[in-house]
Design an enzyme around this catalytic site. Structure first.
Site, PDB file in Angstrom:
ATOM      1  N   LEU A  11       0.826  -1.204   0.000  1.00 20.08           N
ATOM      2  CA  LEU A  11       0.000   0.000   0.000  1.00 20.08           C
ATOM      3  C   LEU A  11       0.868   1.266   0.000  1.00 20.08           C
ATOM      4  O   LEU A  11       0.660   2.184  -0.786  1.00 20.08           O
ATOM      5  CB  LEU A  11      -0.924   0.003   1.222  1.00 20.08           C
ATOM      6  CG  LEU A  11      -1.838   1.216   1.401  1.00 20.08           C
ATOM      7  CD1 LEU A  11      -2.894   1.260   0.292  1.00 20.08           C
ATOM      8  CD2 LEU A  11      -2.520   1.173   2.776  1.00 20.08           C
ATOM      9  N   THR A  12       1.865   1.311   0.882  1.00 16.48           N
ATOM     10  CA  THR A  12       2.681   2.508   1.078  1.00 16.48           C
ATOM     11  C   THR A  12       3.576   2.808  -0.121  1.00 16.48           C
ATOM     12  O   THR A  12       4.101   1.897  -0.755  1.00 16.48           O
ATOM     13  CB  THR A  12       3.548   2.340   2.337  1.00 16.48           C
ATOM     14  OG1 THR A  12       2.696   2.142   3.461  1.00 16.48           O
ATOM     15  CG2 THR A  12       4.411   3.562   2.582  1.00 16.48           C
ATOM     16  N   HIS A  15      18.719  -1.136  33.456  1.00 12.29           N
ATOM     17  CA  HIS A  15      19.877  -2.007  33.246  1.00 12.29           C
ATOM     18  C   HIS A  15      21.193  -1.233  33.147  1.00 12.29           C
ATOM     19  O   HIS A  15      22.269  -1.841  33.147  1.00 12.29           O
ATOM     20  CB  HIS A  15      19.703  -2.843  31.971  1.00 12.29           C
ATOM     21  CG  HIS A  15      18.774  -4.003  32.127  1.00 12.29           C
ATOM     22  ND1 HIS A  15      17.394  -3.869  32.158  1.00 12.29           N
ATOM     23  CD2 HIS A  15      19.022  -5.334  32.274  1.00 12.29           C
ATOM     24  CE1 HIS A  15      16.842  -5.065  32.290  1.00 12.29           C
ATOM     25  NE2 HIS A  15      17.806  -5.971  32.368  1.00 12.29           N
ATOM     26  N   GLU A  53       1.406   0.882  10.078  1.00 15.66           N
ATOM     27  CA  GLU A  53      -0.053   0.779  10.196  1.00 15.66           C
ATOM     28  C   GLU A  53      -0.665   2.095  10.665  1.00 15.66           C
ATOM     29  O   GLU A  53      -1.700   2.122  11.329  1.00 15.66           O
ATOM     30  CB  GLU A  53      -0.462  -0.364  11.142  1.00 15.66           C
ATOM     31  CG  GLU A  53      -0.925  -1.605  10.417  1.00 15.66           C
ATOM     32  CD  GLU A  53       0.241  -2.521  10.079  1.00 15.66           C
ATOM     33  OE1 GLU A  53       1.223  -2.033   9.466  1.00 15.66           O
ATOM     34  OE2 GLU A  53       0.180  -3.712  10.404  1.00 15.66           O
TER      35      GLU A  53
END
Length: 377
Positions: free
Chosen positions: A124-125, A336, A361
């Site tokens: 699509l993109t 961390h 999306e």
């Protein structure tokens, strides 16, 4: 809402967790370091039917609820977000066929997709049309042989590895979004060129491509009706956003679990790190964001199984869960310390993998537009 999962949903989640822990976990670091495509992990999921968890039994799919599917996607992402990305991209292609395809197209493709025989990609993109697909320039012109497609798609997950592409193109450039149609194009079609896979920040085992088209496909390649492509794509993206929310949950939960365990084992100034108030507050914020993200994601999944549009619910879930994943993975690196910044631990990979969930999306900004327009209309 009362999210009491059924026995089938829990069993499906457990099955996804088992294969992910046994196969995907061992491959995740390798894919990230080598940028090798996640073929082996995808194959393991396909052999157990997970490629068809978005499909009904009519097409040999798992026929699980959207809640069950969400739980499974979350488990896959927990162990390997790259594999999850390629899997959910496959779902975009098969959802396109399920929603917009003819009966014959569904029968020809979906059972084989569910069986792990055919991998799909959703094209699509474009380089100049990401957040607004209506601005796409890829065109399809009817000819005596069928349709002549010309144009370029960009950031197409699975691209060169896919057995078929669902390509969206303008068949009537003067009709705006109503002039967009979808095409089902099989691998090996002459006139399709794939660029080298993009070198990405995260999800390095899930390859994305620029694809150029100058090809002729038969009339039967038209997916469903001419001019229905935009409507199909929007419905597909509503479904896909729930899956990205679930993927975000999986990444975030992995980062949170590792951080909690680390804080209990790591001793600083004579006591475990988790006994320091500053760390407790970070963990409390992470826990709260994760729990809230679960609720909006499961609500969206529940809405997905209803007979009404769920654009707002899916946008809320995708927006909140992806932003929560960003915060949680960032805090995981901080907790961390230098170890979180090192590739010896998976923390920095979680951080990198989570970043794209706020983009694909539909970006976070697009989700806000969807929500804002709905609540102010």
């Amino acid at each position: 809402m009362n999210f009491t999962f059924t026995d089938d949903e829990i069993a499906f989640q457990d099955a996804a967790k088992k294969v992910s822990a046994e196969v995907l976990k061992n491959n995740a670091k390798h894919y990230d370091e080598t940028r090798e495509f996640c073929s082996d992990s995808l194959k393991a999921l396909g052999e157990l039917g997970f490629w068809g968890m978005n499909l009904p039994s009519e097409y040999d799919g798992v026929d699980i609820s959207s809640i069950g599917m969400t739980l499974a996607v979350e488990e896959v992402a927990y162990y390997c977000a790259a594999t999850c990305s390629s899997l959910t991209a496959h779902f975009l292609s098969t959802d396109s066929i399920l929603i917009g395809g003819t009966k014959q197209q569904k029968q020809d493709f979906l059972p084989r997709c569910a069986a792990g025989e055919l991998l799909g990609a959703f094209a699509l993109t474009e380089p100049g049309a990401g957040s607004n697909p209506a601005e796409m320039r890829t065109k399809a012109t009817r000819t005596e042989e069928g349709w002549h497609l010309t144009g370029t798609k960009h950031y197409i997950t699975n691209g060169a590895y896919a057995d078929f592409l669902v390509v969206y193109a303008k068949t009537d450039p003067e009709a705006g979004h109503k002039g967009i149609s979808a095409f089902l194009i099989e691998r090996g079609t002459e006139g399709i060129e794939y660029a080298s896979p993009e070198k990405t920040l995260g999800l390095r085992g899930s390859h994305i491509y620029e694809i150029s088209f100058d090809c002729v496909v038969p009339e039967s390649a038209l997916l469903g009706e001419e001019g229905a492509g935009f409507s199909t794509a929007m419905e597909v993206l509503d479904r896909g956003r729930v899956e990205i929310a679930a993927m975000s949950l999986g990444i975030a939960r992995a980062a949170y679990d590792d951080s909690l365990a680390w804080s209990k084992d790591r001793v600083v100034s004579g006591k475990p790190l988790c006994r320091h108030q500053g760390i407790q507050w970070k963990l409390a914020e992470m826990h709260t964001q994760l729990e809230a993200a679960k609720m909006v994601t499961y609500k969206a999944a529940d809405s997905r199984d209803s007979d009404r549009r769920f654009s707002v619910e899916s946008a809320v879930a995708k927006l909140f869960a992806s932003e929560a994943a960003a915060m949680i993975t960032d805090n995981a690196v901080q907790i961390h310390g230098g170890y979180g910044y090192s590739s010896d631990l998976p923390i920095e990979r979680y951080y990198r993998d989570a970043r794209i969930t706020r983009i694909f999306e539909g970006t976070s900004e697009i989700q806000k537009l969807i929500i804002g327009r709905a609540i102010t209309s």
